[in-house]
Design a protein around this motif. Structure first.
Motif, PDB file in Angstrom:
ATOM      1  N   THR A   1       1.215  -1.043   0.028  1.00 63.22           N
ATOM      2  CA  THR A   1       0.315  -0.321   0.208  1.00 63.22           C
ATOM      3  C   THR A   1       0.976   0.953  -0.667  1.00 63.22           C
ATOM      4  O   THR A   1       1.635   1.281   0.903  1.00 63.22           O
ATOM      5  N   LEU A   2       0.419   1.825  -0.988  1.00 69.78           N
ATOM      6  CA  LEU A   2       1.370   3.408  -1.176  1.00 69.78           C
ATOM      7  C   LEU A   2       1.040   4.648  -0.937  1.00 69.78           C
ATOM      8  O   LEU A   2      -0.470   4.775  -1.178  1.00 69.78           O
ATOM      9  N   VAL A   3       1.380   5.032  -0.210  1.00 67.38           N
ATOM     10  CA  VAL A   3       0.517   6.467   0.412  1.00 67.38           C
ATOM     11  C   VAL A   3       1.679   8.111   0.168  1.00 67.38           C
ATOM     12  O   VAL A   3       2.952   8.212  -0.007  1.00 67.38           O
ATOM     13  N   VAL A   4       1.085   8.660  -1.288  1.00 64.64           N
ATOM     14  CA  VAL A   4       2.180   9.852  -1.533  1.00 64.64           C
ATOM     15  C   VAL A   4       1.440  10.928  -0.698  1.00 64.64           C
ATOM     16  O   VAL A   4       0.118  11.762  -0.534  1.00 64.64           O
ATOM     17  N   ASP A   5       2.033  12.063  -0.828  1.00 63.96           N
ATOM     18  CA  ASP A   5       1.871  13.257  -0.063  1.00 63.96           C
ATOM     19  C   ASP A   5       1.447  13.956  -1.058  1.00 63.96           C
ATOM     20  O   ASP A   5       0.886  14.289  -2.298  1.00 63.96           O
ATOM     21  N   ARG A   6       0.388  15.242  -0.267  1.00 64.12           N
ATOM     22  CA  ARG A   6      -0.143  15.996  -1.136  1.00 64.12           C
ATOM     23  C   ARG A   6       0.751  17.188  -1.989  1.00 64.12           C
ATOM     24  O   ARG A   6       1.647  17.171  -1.755  1.00 64.12           O
ATOM     25  N   PRO A   7       0.319  17.678  -3.076  1.00 65.34           N
ATOM     26  CA  PRO A   7       1.235  18.226  -3.866  1.00 65.34           C
ATOM     27  C   PRO A   7       0.983  19.846  -3.163  1.00 65.34           C
ATOM     28  O   PRO A   7       1.153  20.096  -1.965  1.00 65.34           O
ATOM     29  N   ARG A   8       2.751  20.309  -3.060  1.00 63.71           N
ATOM     30  CA  ARG A   8       3.806  21.306  -2.661  1.00 63.71           C
ATOM     31  C   ARG A   8       4.643  21.848  -2.846  1.00 63.71           C
ATOM     32  O   ARG A   8       5.373  21.305  -3.900  1.00 63.71           O
ATOM     33  N   LEU A   9       4.680  22.720  -2.817  1.00 68.88           N
ATOM     34  CA  LEU A   9       5.917  24.053  -3.004  1.00 68.88           C
ATOM     35  C   LEU A   9       7.076  23.095  -2.671  1.00 68.88           C
ATOM     36  O   LEU A   9       7.654  22.223  -1.886  1.00 68.88           O
TER      37      LEU A   9
END
Length: 283
Positions: free
Chosen positions: A223-231
């Motif tokens: 199961t892969l969790v990926v962060d939200r977009p950020r600068l």
């Protein structure tokens, strides 16, 4: 513990690794069911045997037969039988069969109960170290790289942690596509959750992909969790931010409005985003 009503559909969550994670209420519903509809009857029997349930009646209910099986299950419940629905692991319907029988049971006016329990997506999110206030479950990404990249492009500006299931044979391809389409975001790859060999790799998607490549033969349920977009920490914008800016500029929006909309989606300084909007507007 309340008795299950006649003619009820019990949606029963089962362990994702450790069989001892089965709740007392889940065991009760499986013991009392007149019939258990299981994604894989062999896996279900192994779990039931672990808990000393030897006389359960099971029927297969999986992707390729659920449309055919559903009317019969609804007819049994209308006649007063108690049906328990289980998947191979975790909570039924979450990337598993079950939607059709639940919808049909609702249409027939039957009672439905959820017997809550494990879910790999939620378990991985909680140990990821990434924001949990907003998340989007994406299931399995498409097998073909072009389709996978198209999906990632759609998800690039989603202001939420992204959760994927993936098999060991395609996980590196998924991570590499993410690095190119989403940028080198932080991620957490959880393997074999709740089992004795549980592992969670955390870091940029490119580093997780490189570490997996060194393993040779990759194994495990992932199961892969990926962060939200950020600068980016340097103040430079990520590919996802640039993509959002270009799309909004293409709609003819003024630069300040583009800045305001992008700031609502991405974490970052308004000054940095506005500067990037002006740069891209001059291209």
């Amino acid at each position: 513990m309340t008795d299950p009503a006649p003619g009820i559909l019990s949606i029963v969550a089962t362990p994702i690794g450790d069989p001892d994670d089965l709740s007392p209420r889940a065991l009760d519903r499986l013991q009392r069911a007149d019939l258990i509809a299981a994604e894989d009857t062999r896996i279900a029997r192994t779990l039931l045997k672990h808990w000393g349930v030897e006389d359960a009646r099971l029927v297969s209910y999986y992707d390729h037969n659920e449309q055919m099986r559903t009317p019969g299950l609804v007819a049994r419940m209308v006649a007063g039988e108690r049906i328990a629905l289980v998947s191979d692991a975790g909570t039924p319907l979450i990337n598993d069969p079950g939607y059709r029988v639940v919808a049909a049971a609702i249409e027939a006016g039957l009672e439905i109960e959820t017997v809550a329990g494990p879910c790999a997506a939620i378990a991985a999110l909680t140990v990821s170290g990434l924001p949990c206030d907003r998340f989007l479950f994406c299931g399995y990404a498409p097998r073909a790289s072009s389709q996978r990249r198209a999906l990632l492009d759609q998800l690039a500006t989603v202001d939420a942690s992204l959760i994927f299931y993936e098999g060991p044979h395609r996980i590196i391809d998924l991570l590499n596509d993410m690095a190119e389409v989403l940028g080198d975001r932080l991620a957490a790859l959880a393997r074999n959750l709740t089992k004795h060999d549980q592992r969670v790799a955390r870091g940029p998607v490119s580093e997780i992909a490189a570490a997996l490549a060194e393993e040779g033969r990759i194994r495990g349920e992932m199961t892969l969790v990926v962060d939200r977009p950020r600068l980016e920490a340097s103040g430079e914008t990520s590919p996802a931010v640039d993509r959002a800016i270009r799309l909004l500029l293409a709609e003819g929006l003024p630069a300040r409005r583009v800045r305001d909309l992008v700031c609502e989606i991405f974490d970052g300084k308004r000054r940095d985003i506005y500067q990037r909007v002006l740069e891209l507007d001059r291209e």
